[in-house]
Design an enzyme around this catalytic site. Structure first.
Site, PDB file in Angstrom:
ATOM      1  N   CYS A  89      -6.851  20.853  60.627  1.00  0.00           N
ATOM      2  CA  CYS A  89      -6.940  22.319  60.494  1.00  0.00           C
ATOM      3  C   CYS A  89      -6.400  23.065  61.712  1.00  0.00           C
ATOM      4  O   CYS A  89      -5.716  24.080  61.573  1.00  0.00           O
ATOM      5  CB  CYS A  89      -8.365  22.756  60.149  1.00  0.00           C
ATOM      6  N   ASP A 291      -7.464  30.743  56.342  1.00  0.00           N
ATOM      7  CA  ASP A 291      -8.251  29.514  56.359  1.00  0.00           C
ATOM      8  C   ASP A 291      -7.394  28.343  55.864  1.00  0.00           C
ATOM      9  O   ASP A 291      -6.914  28.364  54.733  1.00  0.00           O
ATOM     10  CB  ASP A 291      -9.473  29.708  55.449  1.00  0.00           C
ATOM     11  N   HIS A 293      -8.431  25.355  55.193  1.00  0.00           N
ATOM     12  CA  HIS A 293      -9.256  24.326  54.558  1.00  0.00           C
ATOM     13  C   HIS A 293      -9.143  24.335  53.032  1.00  0.00           C
ATOM     14  O   HIS A 293     -10.133  24.460  52.308  1.00  0.00           O
ATOM     15  CB  HIS A 293     -10.715  24.491  54.989  1.00  0.00           C
TER      16      HIS A 293
END
EC number: 3.4.22.-
Length: 410
Positions: A89, A291, A293
């Site tokens: 990430c 994000d 993820h």
């Protein structure tokens, strides 16, 4: 109800769903995510009035290149992982920050992306720098393998400082973008060192024994560079910081937010331990972030040499978190295409950051005398060229490990 009939008739729709997973959004729901307020929203140096400019704001956010976990790419190093889910990430956030710098470099901050609209060739070339292939200069493969030189095993999570060091080293092999990447040490940005790194002699003058920059004559100037001045190499400036011990010290909140207002802003890398986000702006005391993820399938170039970019833009609601929930370990990013942009940034820092009693970072004119001499980073001598230079980790020994940044007093 015939489930077989349902499956047959909806299979084309399901395949589209699979291709663009996590990208299907109902626009009305998207708008409801932001509160009804008169406050300004700041996104990477641009302001939006939430009450009257929601669609413009959302368009600005979705135009940012969005890099997420991917699966089914070729194994890193030949035998390593074929997905970065669970560990990549911060690398993806570093890619997003760098991609924003390249967008500003070639297309400008005001460039906007529209779904299925033909984009400039520079946009496609930028996107191809980040594909999950070992021959792409900022791929997950290159970043993970360069991390070995920073003491990180392939598949190990990176912190903000580590990803900054990796980008600095990979940029040395990227001749197209020709960026100067400066990563500050000890919470201190040194103007003299940046000028030394970015003010480069035109090629015709860059030979040993010729005149220094301040005595160059007009015949030696590169195109578009005023007589008597060297050219400026576009600057990616990364400032790794520790804004507290276990949590962010509230005294830094206002200065941190000011950075997103600067026209040179590339946002910030950070998040929570082992959970990185790319912060692009704020509303009140909430940070807006992209994000990484989400796990999507590897996308390669198509037969015509272009990349289907639909999964590289986040069409979902942008997420927000309270600034006080931020982990204190962060890295600020700024892009200065020209020397005047850097000079302007220095003025803004003097005015907005250095006014605080407890400063978030320092900006000094001269290289500190107790530091080792500043040597602009140079491409190491390796036997191969281009982005494939780190198939073997043996060549990483040419790079010295960087010291970690210090913890600010709190």
């Amino acid at each position: 109800w015939d489930p077989l009939h349902f499956a047959v008739n909806f299979s084309p729709f399901l395949s589209v769903l699979s291709k663009y997973e996590n990208q299907i959004t109902i626009f009305a729901d998207y708008l409801e995510e932001f509160p009804d307020t008169d406050e300004l929203v700041w996104i990477l140096g641009k302001q939006h009035l939430l009450k009257t400019e929601k669609s413009k704001l959302l368009s600005d956010i979705s135009a940012r290149l969005w890099f997420t976990y991917r699966r089914k790419f070729s194994p890193i190093g030949g035998t390593g992982p074929s997905s970065d889910a669970g560990w990549g990430c911060m690398l993806r956030c570093g890619q997003m920050m760098l991609a924003q710098a390249l967008i500003c470099r070639h297309l400008g901050r005001d460039w906007n992306w529209e779904k299925q609209k033909e984009q400039p060739k520079e946009y496609q070339r930028i996107l191809q720098c980040f594909l999950d292939r070992k021959d792409c200069c900022y791929s997950i493969h290159q970043m993970a393998q360069m991390g070995v030189g920073e003491g990180k095993s392939i598949g190990e999570w990176f912190g903000p400082n580590t990803v900054a060091q990796v980008l600095k080293k990979l940029a040395l092999f990227d001749e197209w973008n020709s960026l100067a990447v400066y990563v500050s040490m000890d919470n201190t940005v040194v103007i003299e060192d940046i000028k030394k790194m970015c003010c480069v002699l035109p090629l015709s003058s860059a030979t040993v024994g010729e005149s220094p920059p301040d005595t160059l004559n007009a015949s030696n100037q590169s195109k578009g560079t005023p007589a008597g001045r060297p050219a400026w190499k576009p600057l990616l400036l990364i400032v790794p910081l520790r804004l507290g011990i276990n949590q962010i010290n509230p005294v830094y909140v206002d200065a941190f937010k000011e950075c997103f207002k600067m026209p040179q802003s590339l946002g910030a890398l950070g998040g929570k331990p082992n959970n990185a986000y790319y912060f692009i702006g704020f509303l009140g005391d909430e940070l807006i972030f992209l994000d990484p993820h989400t796990t999507q399938t590897f996308v390669d170039t198509e037969e015509n040499g272009t990349v289907d970019d639909q999964t590289f833009h986040c069409l979902q609601s942008p997420q927000r978190m309270s600034i006080l929930n931020l982990d204190p370990s962060v890295a600020l990013g700024f892009f200065c295409k020209e020397e005047k942009d850097f000079d302007s940034w220095c003025s803004l820092v003097q005015k907005e950051i250095l006014k605080e009693n407890l400063r978030m970072f320092e900006l000094v004119q001269k290289h500190p005398s107790h530091w080792p001499p500043f040597v602009p980073p140079a491409k190491p001598e390796v036997t191969t060229t281009g982005a494939e230079f780190i198939d073997s980790t043996e060549q990483l020994e040419e790079f010295d490990l960087e010291e970690d940044f210090e913890i600010l007093s709190v």
